[in-house]
Structures are given as C-alpha cells and as structure tokens.
Design a protein around this motif. Structure first.
Motif, PDB file in Angstrom:
ATOM      1  N   VAL A  88      31.619  81.613  31.419  1.00  0.00           N
ATOM      2  CA  VAL A  88      30.341  80.836  32.648  1.00  0.00           C
ATOM      3  C   VAL A  88      31.280  79.526  32.576  1.00  0.00           C
ATOM      4  O   VAL A  88      32.253  79.942  33.372  1.00  0.00           O
ATOM      5  CB  VAL A  88      30.250  79.299  30.804  1.00  0.00           C
ATOM      6  N   ASP A  89      30.223  79.340  34.206  1.00  0.00           N
ATOM      7  CA  ASP A  89      30.457  78.757  35.301  1.00  0.00           C
ATOM      8  C   ASP A  89      29.234  77.886  35.735  1.00  0.00           C
ATOM      9  O   ASP A  89      28.175  78.347  36.051  1.00  0.00           O
ATOM     10  CB  ASP A  89      30.707  79.797  36.673  1.00  0.00           C
ATOM     11  N   PHE A  90      29.320  76.631  35.665  1.00  0.00           N
ATOM     12  CA  PHE A  90      28.549  75.889  35.749  1.00  0.00           C
ATOM     13  C   PHE A  90      28.575  75.031  37.044  1.00  0.00           C
ATOM     14  O   PHE A  90      29.733  73.959  36.987  1.00  0.00           O
ATOM     15  CB  PHE A  90      28.300  74.507  35.178  1.00  0.00           C
ATOM     16  N   TYR A  91      28.292  74.752  38.243  1.00  0.00           N
ATOM     17  CA  TYR A  91      28.107  73.732  39.422  1.00  0.00           C
ATOM     18  C   TYR A  91      27.216  72.825  39.309  1.00  0.00           C
ATOM     19  O   TYR A  91      25.767  73.106  38.934  1.00  0.00           O
ATOM     20  CB  TYR A  91      28.140  74.625  40.997  1.00  0.00           C
ATOM     21  N   PHE A  92      27.631  71.364  39.984  1.00  0.00           N
ATOM     22  CA  PHE A  92      26.676  70.395  39.888  1.00  0.00           C
ATOM     23  C   PHE A  92      26.985  69.848  41.078  1.00  0.00           C
ATOM     24  O   PHE A  92      28.128  69.557  41.930  1.00  0.00           O
ATOM     25  CB  PHE A  92      27.911  69.644  38.969  1.00  0.00           C
ATOM     26  N   TYR A  93      25.906  69.373  41.747  1.00  0.00           N
ATOM     27  CA  TYR A  93      25.529  69.508  43.331  1.00  0.00           C
ATOM     28  C   TYR A  93      25.632  68.075  43.505  1.00  0.00           C
ATOM     29  O   TYR A  93      23.739  67.534  43.349  1.00  0.00           O
ATOM     30  CB  TYR A  93      24.660  70.189  44.253  1.00  0.00           C
ATOM     31  N   PRO A  94      26.337  67.036  44.108  1.00  0.00           N
ATOM     32  CA  PRO A  94      25.872  65.784  45.113  1.00  0.00           C
ATOM     33  C   PRO A  94      24.906  66.203  45.842  1.00  0.00           C
ATOM     34  O   PRO A  94      24.499  66.725  46.080  1.00  0.00           O
ATOM     35  CB  PRO A  94      27.181  65.465  45.427  1.00  0.00           C
ATOM     36  N   ASP A  95      23.633  64.806  45.918  1.00  0.00           N
ATOM     37  CA  ASP A  95      22.939  64.828  46.370  1.00  0.00           C
ATOM     38  C   ASP A  95      22.304  65.432  46.176  1.00  0.00           C
ATOM     39  O   ASP A  95      21.146  65.743  47.715  1.00  0.00           O
ATOM     40  CB  ASP A  95      23.772  64.523  48.052  1.00  0.00           C
ATOM     41  N   SER A  96      21.854  66.352  45.231  1.00  0.00           N
ATOM     42  CA  SER A  96      20.362  66.909  45.195  1.00  0.00           C
ATOM     43  C   SER A  96      20.039  66.248  44.269  1.00  0.00           C
ATOM     44  O   SER A  96      20.038  65.751  42.825  1.00  0.00           O
ATOM     45  CB  SER A  96      21.021  68.002  45.309  1.00  0.00           C
ATOM     46  N   GLY A  97      18.541  66.518  43.499  1.00  0.00           N
ATOM     47  CA  GLY A  97      17.794  66.370  43.247  1.00  0.00           C
ATOM     48  C   GLY A  97      17.086  67.729  42.504  1.00  0.00           C
ATOM     49  O   GLY A  97      17.691  68.854  42.633  1.00  0.00           O
ATOM     50  N   HIS A  98      16.291  67.611  42.229  1.00  0.00           N
ATOM     51  CA  HIS A  98      15.461  69.285  40.660  1.00  0.00           C
ATOM     52  C   HIS A  98      14.767  69.694  42.094  1.00  0.00           C
ATOM     53  O   HIS A  98      14.407  69.181  42.969  1.00  0.00           O
ATOM     54  CB  HIS A  98      14.215  68.375  40.057  1.00  0.00           C
ATOM     55  N   TRP A  99      14.888  70.932  41.890  1.00  0.00           N
ATOM     56  CA  TRP A  99      14.001  72.096  43.202  1.00  0.00           C
ATOM     57  C   TRP A  99      15.030  72.052  44.673  1.00  0.00           C
ATOM     58  O   TRP A  99      14.524  72.448  45.251  1.00  0.00           O
ATOM     59  CB  TRP A  99      12.397  71.793  43.492  1.00  0.00           C
ATOM     60  N   PHE A 100      16.186  71.755  44.621  1.00  0.00           N
ATOM     61  CA  PHE A 100      17.064  71.410  45.321  1.00  0.00           C
ATOM     62  C   PHE A 100      16.856  72.542  46.158  1.00  0.00           C
ATOM     63  O   PHE A 100      17.463  72.824  47.295  1.00  0.00           O
ATOM     64  CB  PHE A 100      18.127  71.137  45.394  1.00  0.00           C
ATOM     65  N   PHE A 101      16.702  73.644  45.509  1.00  0.00           N
ATOM     66  CA  PHE A 101      17.029  75.569  46.177  1.00  0.00           C
ATOM     67  C   PHE A 101      15.823  75.655  47.291  1.00  0.00           C
ATOM     68  O   PHE A 101      15.589  76.641  47.692  1.00  0.00           O
ATOM     69  CB  PHE A 101      17.498  76.499  44.890  1.00  0.00           C
ATOM     70  N   GLU A 102      14.903  74.837  46.483  1.00  0.00           N
ATOM     71  CA  GLU A 102      13.145  75.661  47.019  1.00  0.00           C
ATOM     72  C   GLU A 102      13.173  75.136  48.511  1.00  0.00           C
ATOM     73  O   GLU A 102      12.722  73.721  48.259  1.00  0.00           O
ATOM     74  CB  GLU A 102      12.425  75.522  46.014  1.00  0.00           C
ATOM     75  N   SER A 103      12.811  76.379  48.984  1.00  0.00           N
ATOM     76  CA  SER A 103      12.872  75.408  50.553  1.00  0.00           C
ATOM     77  C   SER A 103      11.550  75.315  50.916  1.00  0.00           C
ATOM     78  O   SER A 103      11.269  74.543  51.889  1.00  0.00           O
ATOM     79  CB  SER A 103      13.027  76.759  51.330  1.00  0.00           C
ATOM     80  N   ASN A 104      10.762  75.338  50.084  1.00  0.00           N
ATOM     81  CA  ASN A 104       9.326  75.739  50.424  1.00  0.00           C
ATOM     82  C   ASN A 104       8.846  73.838  49.471  1.00  0.00           C
ATOM     83  O   ASN A 104       7.784  73.128  49.765  1.00  0.00           O
ATOM     84  CB  ASN A 104       8.382  76.361  49.918  1.00  0.00           C
ATOM     85  N   ARG A 105       9.453  73.411  49.149  1.00  0.00           N
ATOM     86  CA  ARG A 105      10.040  72.051  48.944  1.00  0.00           C
ATOM     87  C   ARG A 105      10.687  70.739  49.234  1.00  0.00           C
ATOM     88  O   ARG A 105      11.376  70.518  49.200  1.00  0.00           O
ATOM     89  CB  ARG A 105      10.136  71.655  47.376  1.00  0.00           C
ATOM     90  N   PRO A 106       9.805  70.471  50.495  1.00  0.00           N
ATOM     91  CA  PRO A 106      10.857  69.838  51.679  1.00  0.00           C
ATOM     92  C   PRO A 106      11.153  68.334  51.107  1.00  0.00           C
ATOM     93  O   PRO A 106      12.258  67.514  51.372  1.00  0.00           O
ATOM     94  CB  PRO A 106       9.500  69.691  53.087  1.00  0.00           C
ATOM     95  N   ASP A 107      10.462  68.284  50.303  1.00  0.00           N
ATOM     96  CA  ASP A 107      10.750  66.616  49.401  1.00  0.00           C
ATOM     97  C   ASP A 107      11.957  66.479  48.705  1.00  0.00           C
ATOM     98  O   ASP A 107      12.935  65.939  48.278  1.00  0.00           O
ATOM     99  CB  ASP A 107       9.785  66.070  48.752  1.00  0.00           C
ATOM    100  N   ALA A 108      12.425  67.976  48.078  1.00  0.00           N
ATOM    101  CA  ALA A 108      13.578  68.162  47.331  1.00  0.00           C
ATOM    102  C   ALA A 108      14.932  68.811  48.027  1.00  0.00           C
ATOM    103  O   ALA A 108      15.728  69.471  47.282  1.00  0.00           O
ATOM    104  CB  ALA A 108      13.293  68.453  46.077  1.00  0.00           C
ATOM    105  N   TYR A 109      14.660  69.930  48.871  1.00  0.00           N
ATOM    106  CA  TYR A 109      15.214  70.972  49.569  1.00  0.00           C
ATOM    107  C   TYR A 109      16.513  69.986  50.087  1.00  0.00           C
ATOM    108  O   TYR A 109      16.011  69.299  50.928  1.00  0.00           O
ATOM    109  CB  TYR A 109      14.800  71.676  50.352  1.00  0.00           C
ATOM    110  N   ASN A 110      17.602  71.347  49.815  1.00  0.00           N
ATOM    111  CA  ASN A 110      19.053  70.394  49.956  1.00  0.00           C
ATOM    112  C   ASN A 110      20.066  71.633  50.570  1.00  0.00           C
ATOM    113  O   ASN A 110      20.251  73.087  49.818  1.00  0.00           O
ATOM    114  CB  ASN A 110      19.844  69.984  48.740  1.00  0.00           C
ATOM    115  N   ALA A 111      19.246  72.150  51.524  1.00  0.00           N
ATOM    116  CA  ALA A 111      19.719  73.329  53.176  1.00  0.00           C
ATOM    117  C   ALA A 111      21.331  73.811  52.333  1.00  0.00           C
ATOM    118  O   ALA A 111      21.137  74.964  52.240  1.00  0.00           O
ATOM    119  CB  ALA A 111      19.393  73.182  53.652  1.00  0.00           C
TER     120      ALA A 111
END
Length: 235
Positions: A188-211
């Motif tokens: 198992v490898d779990f990563y936690f991303y600071p300054d990010s919220g739900h849907w941070f991976f989805e580039s079509n969600r500009p309210d949440a996307y963290n490039a």
C-alpha cells in the motif's frame, strides 16, 4: 482513439468506452468514473492510459447520463445505488470479465483505477476478484463491508491519492484503511496532497483542479501500474 462498446451485465446491455492502441497484447485496466458519469474527461483519461501501453475499459454506470452540477451528480448516484450498490458492482464485475476476454489484453491480472464514487467500486471489485492485481483510488476509499474489511479480502497492491482539504472524504478513515493494509502485510502507498480538495485531478473542474498535484499523482500512478502489472503478468 477508442470506441464505445457494449457488454452484458445480468441480462442488460451496458455501454463502455474501450481504448487501445495497436493490436498487440497489453495489460488491461478498468477505469471507474466519478459521480459525474462517463464524461469527456474520463473518456480522455482512458485514451491517456492507453497511450501509455494499456488496454482500457471504462464502463458507464449511468447509461449515458452525465452531470455538471453537484445536485445532478447526487441524483445520478442516488438512483444508481437504490439497491445499496449491487447493480453497480455487478456491472463492474461484468466489465472485468469483458476486459479479461479481449484478445489484446495480456495475462489474467489487470489494474483498476477509480475516482470518488468509482474509487469505492474499484476497491469493492478488488476485494471480490483476485484478477485485480493493482488498484489506484483518487479521493475515495477502497472499502469493503464484509468481515475483515478491504484489507482482509483484497489480493491487490493499492495506491491512493487523497486531498488534505476534502469535505467528502475525511482523512482519518483513509488512514485506518492504510494501517489495516500494512498490518495485513499488503502492499500500500497512500499519498496526501496539501492545498487540494476533492476532484483535484479533474481538469474539467476548475473550482477544484490542482495542476501540480494532478501531475504528481499521474506520474506516481503510471510508475505503480507499470511495476505491479508487469510483475503480476510475468509471475
């Protein structure tokens, strides 16, 4: 690059997007979409994964419906899960069988990648089916309600990408799953991303996307899938 196909799930025809480059055999990946449905982002993601050397199948849990707003997505998810998720996991298992039966899928061990709602079903699938060798979940937990939980049932290596500022997926339950997997001796490898919220991976969600977070998660995902699926299918 890909095409829409249909497969049978308990007598129902289910739509899915299939993406693969060339006719040679490649490791298979099942892509489980978020509660927005199988929208252009997830279709594009299937193509991105296939460009990295995979045969990718993305089943459509919502029968062609997609959502833009959160209330629309909640309605789709609620309708899907009226039976407690049985229909959805039945579809995912049928999709896995279809993927494994494709002539250009190498070996009999595949990966599953899921996002939010789809992460739950990717984990559920990996608890039920030993053919799933690698699971990647984004801002959604790999849970299983049976005795022993996810850690007690899965045979898969698990990688997770989570936001530290997530109103939908709190950190503590994820940490508990991580601890259970480690205690059980599972990879198992779990990563936690600071300054990010739900849907941070989805580039079509500009309210949440963290490039930056999305790029790092993508790189980690590719390394993980390549390592696990290559080993699993050479075993």
């Amino acid at each position: 690059m890909g095409q829409f196909v249909e497969f049978d799930s308990n007598g129902d025809a289910v739509r899915a997007y299939l993406s693969s480059q060339g006719d040679e055999k490649k490791p298979g990946i099942l892509l489980c979409h978020a509660w927005w449905g199988l929208n252009d982002f997830f279709v594009g993601l299937a193509d991105r994964l296939s460009a990295e050397g995979y045969t990718v199948l993305a089943p459509d849990l919502f029968g062609g419906h997609t959502a833009i707003t959160i209330p629309e997505a909640e309605a789709l998810a609620t309708n899907l899960e009226q039976d407690g998720g049985e229909k959805a996991i039945t579809i995912e298992q049928a999709a896995l069988d279809y993927l494994l039966g494709l002539p250009n899928v190498a070996g009999n061990r595949v990966g599953a990648i899921g996002f939010s709602l789809g992460a739950a079903y990717a984990g559920y699938l990996a608890a039920l089916r030993p053919e799933v060798a690698a699971v990647v979940v984004f801002y959604g937990g790999p849970y299983y309600g049976g005795e022993g939980g996810y850690a007690g049932h899965t045979h898969a290596a698990t990688q997770g990408h989570f936001a530290l500022n997530d109103d939908y997926e709190p950190v503590e339950p994820i940490r508990e799953v991580e601890a259970d997997l480690k205690k059980a001796g599972k990879a198992v490898d779990f990563y936690f991303y600071p300054d990010s919220g739900h849907w941070f991976f989805e580039s079509n969600r500009p309210d949440a996307y963290n490039a930056a977070a999305a790029q790092l998660a993508w790189e980690r995902t590719l390394v993980f899938l390549h390592s696990i699926l290559k080993e699993a299918n050479n075993a």
